[in-house]
Design a protein around this motif. Structure first.
Motif, PDB file in Angstrom:
ATOM      1  N   SER A  94       0.735  -1.102   0.057  1.00  0.00           N
ATOM      2  CA  SER A  94      -0.086  -0.086  -0.006  1.00  0.00           C
ATOM      3  C   SER A  94       0.636   1.264   0.054  1.00  0.00           C
ATOM      4  N   ILE A  95       2.058   1.410   0.512  1.00  0.00           N
ATOM      5  CA  ILE A  95       2.721   2.268   0.645  1.00  0.00           C
ATOM      6  C   ILE A  95       3.146   2.989  -0.970  1.00  0.00           C
ATOM      7  N   THR A  96       3.617   4.193  -0.978  1.00  0.00           N
ATOM      8  CA  THR A  96       3.861   4.882  -2.221  1.00  0.00           C
ATOM      9  C   THR A  96       5.304   4.845  -2.627  1.00  0.00           C
ATOM     10  N   GLU A  97       6.010   4.421  -1.600  1.00  0.00           N
ATOM     11  CA  GLU A  97       7.642   4.159  -1.696  1.00  0.00           C
ATOM     12  C   GLU A  97       7.906   2.869  -2.363  1.00  0.00           C
ATOM     13  N   GLY A  98       8.627   3.068  -3.221  1.00  0.00           N
ATOM     14  CA  GLY A  98       9.258   1.598  -3.766  1.00  0.00           C
ATOM     15  C   GLY A  98      10.000   0.741  -3.011  1.00  0.00           C
ATOM     16  N   PHE A  99       9.820  -0.531  -2.767  1.00  0.00           N
ATOM     17  CA  PHE A  99      10.379  -1.351  -1.929  1.00  0.00           C
ATOM     18  C   PHE A  99      10.826  -2.604  -2.717  1.00  0.00           C
ATOM     19  N   PHE A 100      11.942  -3.262  -2.744  1.00  0.00           N
ATOM     20  CA  PHE A 100      12.187  -4.630  -2.895  1.00  0.00           C
ATOM     21  C   PHE A 100      13.139  -5.361  -2.020  1.00  0.00           C
ATOM     22  N   ALA A 101      13.152  -6.406  -2.183  1.00  0.00           N
ATOM     23  CA  ALA A 101      14.048  -7.349  -1.397  1.00  0.00           C
ATOM     24  C   ALA A 101      14.824  -8.205  -2.171  1.00  0.00           C
ATOM     25  N   LEU A 102      16.316  -8.159  -1.792  1.00  0.00           N
ATOM     26  CA  LEU A 102      17.502  -9.000  -2.637  1.00  0.00           C
ATOM     27  C   LEU A 102      17.830 -10.008  -1.540  1.00  0.00           C
ATOM     28  N   ASP A 103      18.285 -11.279  -1.935  1.00  0.00           N
ATOM     29  CA  ASP A 103      18.627 -12.176  -1.230  1.00  0.00           C
ATOM     30  C   ASP A 103      20.379 -12.229  -1.120  1.00  0.00           C
ATOM     31  N   ALA A 104      21.179 -12.960  -0.478  1.00  0.00           N
ATOM     32  CA  ALA A 104      22.372 -12.949  -0.484  1.00  0.00           C
ATOM     33  C   ALA A 104      23.084 -12.870  -1.645  1.00  0.00           C
ATOM     34  N   ASP A 105      22.523 -13.500  -2.874  1.00  0.00           N
ATOM     35  CA  ASP A 105      23.006 -13.437  -4.219  1.00  0.00           C
ATOM     36  C   ASP A 105      22.788 -12.366  -5.000  1.00  0.00           C
ATOM     37  N   TRP A 106      22.165 -11.217  -4.499  1.00  0.00           N
ATOM     38  CA  TRP A 106      21.600 -10.098  -5.135  1.00  0.00           C
ATOM     39  C   TRP A 106      20.485 -10.558  -6.078  1.00  0.00           C
ATOM     40  N   ARG A 107      19.615 -11.620  -5.895  1.00  0.00           N
ATOM     41  CA  ARG A 107      18.312 -11.654  -6.512  1.00  0.00           C
ATOM     42  C   ARG A 107      17.057 -11.061  -5.958  1.00  0.00           C
ATOM     43  N   TYR A 108      16.429 -10.663  -6.925  1.00  0.00           N
ATOM     44  CA  TYR A 108      15.022 -10.162  -6.346  1.00  0.00           C
ATOM     45  C   TYR A 108      14.273 -11.325  -5.819  1.00  0.00           C
ATOM     46  N   THR A 109      13.964 -11.010  -4.727  1.00  0.00           N
ATOM     47  CA  THR A 109      12.901 -12.061  -4.247  1.00  0.00           C
ATOM     48  C   THR A 109      11.264 -11.193  -3.794  1.00  0.00           C
ATOM     49  N   TYR A 110      11.403 -10.173  -3.738  1.00  0.00           N
ATOM     50  CA  TYR A 110      10.084  -9.437  -3.737  1.00  0.00           C
ATOM     51  C   TYR A 110      10.205  -7.949  -4.258  1.00  0.00           C
ATOM     52  N   VAL A 111       9.059  -7.615  -4.982  1.00  0.00           N
ATOM     53  CA  VAL A 111       8.795  -6.152  -5.382  1.00  0.00           C
ATOM     54  C   VAL A 111       7.538  -5.660  -5.187  1.00  0.00           C
ATOM     55  N   ASN A 112       7.575  -4.619  -4.563  1.00  0.00           N
ATOM     56  CA  ASN A 112       6.110  -3.958  -4.375  1.00  0.00           C
ATOM     57  C   ASN A 112       5.561  -3.389  -5.509  1.00  0.00           C
ATOM     58  N   PRO A 113       4.070  -2.970  -5.488  1.00  0.00           N
ATOM     59  CA  PRO A 113       3.519  -2.177  -6.836  1.00  0.00           C
ATOM     60  C   PRO A 113       4.375  -0.975  -6.914  1.00  0.00           C
ATOM     61  N   ALA A 114       4.441  -0.160  -6.085  1.00  0.00           N
ATOM     62  CA  ALA A 114       5.156   1.018  -6.169  1.00  0.00           C
ATOM     63  C   ALA A 114       6.471   0.956  -6.869  1.00  0.00           C
ATOM     64  N   ALA A 115       7.376   0.071  -6.422  1.00  0.00           N
ATOM     65  CA  ALA A 115       8.618  -0.390  -7.280  1.00  0.00           C
ATOM     66  C   ALA A 115       8.183  -0.422  -8.806  1.00  0.00           C
ATOM     67  N   GLU A 116       7.216  -1.231  -9.027  1.00  0.00           N
ATOM     68  CA  GLU A 116       7.093  -1.749 -10.256  1.00  0.00           C
ATOM     69  C   GLU A 116       6.567  -0.383 -11.328  1.00  0.00           C
ATOM     70  N   LYS A 117       6.131   0.594 -10.600  1.00  0.00           N
ATOM     71  CA  LYS A 117       5.460   1.614 -11.200  1.00  0.00           C
ATOM     72  C   LYS A 117       6.612   2.612 -11.520  1.00  0.00           C
ATOM     73  N   ILE A 118       7.433   2.629 -10.372  1.00  0.00           N
ATOM     74  CA  ILE A 118       8.580   3.687 -10.586  1.00  0.00           C
ATOM     75  C   ILE A 118       9.618   3.540 -11.606  1.00  0.00           C
ATOM     76  N   LEU A 119       9.806   1.970 -11.476  1.00  0.00           N
ATOM     77  CA  LEU A 119      10.915   1.156 -12.508  1.00  0.00           C
ATOM     78  C   LEU A 119      10.436   0.790 -13.768  1.00  0.00           C
ATOM     79  N   SER A 120       9.090   1.072 -14.068  1.00  0.00           N
ATOM     80  CA  SER A 120       8.408   0.600 -15.201  1.00  0.00           C
ATOM     81  C   SER A 120       8.802  -0.943 -15.573  1.00  0.00           C
ATOM     82  N   LEU A 121       8.991  -1.804 -14.533  1.00  0.00           N
ATOM     83  CA  LEU A 121       9.094  -3.145 -14.703  1.00  0.00           C
ATOM     84  C   LEU A 121       8.253  -3.827 -13.763  1.00  0.00           C
ATOM     85  N   SER A 122       7.651  -5.202 -14.281  1.00  0.00           N
ATOM     86  CA  SER A 122       6.811  -5.745 -13.365  1.00  0.00           C
ATOM     87  C   SER A 122       7.430  -6.807 -12.425  1.00  0.00           C
TER      88      SER A 122
END
Length: 332
Positions: free
Chosen positions: A24-52
């Motif tokens: 629900s937040i307007t800030e972009g948020f994503f999580a990366l594991d120890a190998d720097w792989r995306y494990t979670y991306v919130n809707p705001a991040a999708e919008k800011i980065l223009s990637l799903s």
């Protein structure tokens, strides 16, 4: 088993609540594991980065954004992961032509979580304000104008470098409105106080000239034996903006406290007009000498103005000025 199930249920509920917040937040948020792989991306991040999220999950941040390699973003991300400390930065990412404000936090099992937002518009606004401020400073400097503000209700006072120097004060010196008047000629100080009170009472602007008395080294008076005090003439103009809720504020406080004036702000400029005042004084003295000589000599003197016709031929004349001797000799 019951306690374990209860704990699992509480953990699931907490994770679900956290995910709802992140969704629900307007800030972009994503999580990366120890190998720097995306494990979670919130809707705001999708919008800011223009990637799903589907385009990002499972991929490393470095393969999605190779422009991060060698950047300040990479340095901060890797440091937060290695030292397990939260870090933040605001920097420009050329590949996006954007400014990002980023907060990096260490996560479980060696990963990191990242909050971010696009602050390009804020940075552009700040740059525009700095540019406008620089243009204003250049204009004020070219015109040799100082700037000051004064809150009539709180007594808060501010003066820029030029205004301070005009009044004989160091740039770094602490300066109140009352202290700013210490170097004024005493008679002028009283007159300025009356003019300020009148501006507040009448909701009118302030326009006045006064003398600043300071020694050669900038001190008030004679500068501690440094020589006769220098007198500078200063012209000041200020717009007075009354405080809209001054009446309510005074009413809430049970009337004016400790003689405090009614609310309002003065936005003023000052200009050193010593040269003009000096020239006016020299002209006045010269005219006095001329007038004294003109009126005291025994010889008759007159100043006449010629009158011309349409063809620019002299037709007549009129007396502009005559001295007493001329009047007595001619009977005019």
């Amino acid at each position: 088993i019951t306690e374990r199930k209860m704990a699992e249920h509480l953990i699931e509920a907490s994770e679900r609540k956290s995910r709802e917040i992140l969704e629900s937040i307007t800030e972009g948020f994503f999580a990366l594991d120890a190998d720097w792989r995306y494990t979670y991306v919130n809707p705001a991040a999708e919008k800011i980065l223009s990637l799903s999220a589907a385009e990002l999950l499972g991929k490393t941040i470095w393969e999605v954004y190779p422009g991060l390699t060698g950047s300040e973003f990479e340095r901060v991300y890797r440091r937060a992961a290695a030292e397990r400390v939260p870090l933040s930065l605001t920097d420009y990412y050329p590949d996006h032509e954007r400014w990002y404000e980023v907060g990096v936090f260490p996560a479980e099992r060696g990963g990191v979580t990242i909050f971010f937002r696009d602050v390009t518009q804020i940075k552009q606004t700040e740059a525009s304000l700095r540019e406008a401020q620089n243009r204003l400073e250049t204009a004020l400097g070219g015109a040799r104008l100082g700037v000051w503000t004064y809150n009539a209700a709180t007594g808060e006072f501010w003066a820029d470098k030029r205004a301070r120097l005009m009044h004989g004060y160091d740039v770094q010196e602490s300066l109140s409105f009352e202290k700013a008047g210490d170097h004024l000629q005493p008679d002028d100080r009283l007159r300025i106080q009356a003019a300020l009170a009148a501006s507040i009472a009448e909701n009118s602007n302030l326009e006045t000239e006064y003398r600043v008395v300071k020694g050669k080294n900038g001190e008030a008076g004679d500068g501690g034996g440094s020589g006769a005090p220098a007198v500078r003439w200063i012209a000041s103009y200020a717009e007075f903006v009354p405080e809209k809720d001054a009446g309510e504020r005074l009413s809430r406080n049970g009337g004016r406290q400790n003689g405090a004036p009614a609310g309002g702000m003065f936005y003023g400029i000052v200009h050193d007009v010593t040269e003009r005042r000096t020239a006016e004084e020299l002209l006045r003295r010269s005219e006095e000498k001329y007038r004294s000589l003109f009126n005291s000599v025994d010889s008759g003197f007159c100043i006449v103005e010629l009158i011309f016709d349409e063809m620019n031929r002299p037709l007549d004349y009129r007396f502009v000025e005559i001295n007493p001797a001329f009047a007595g000799q001619t009977g005019l």
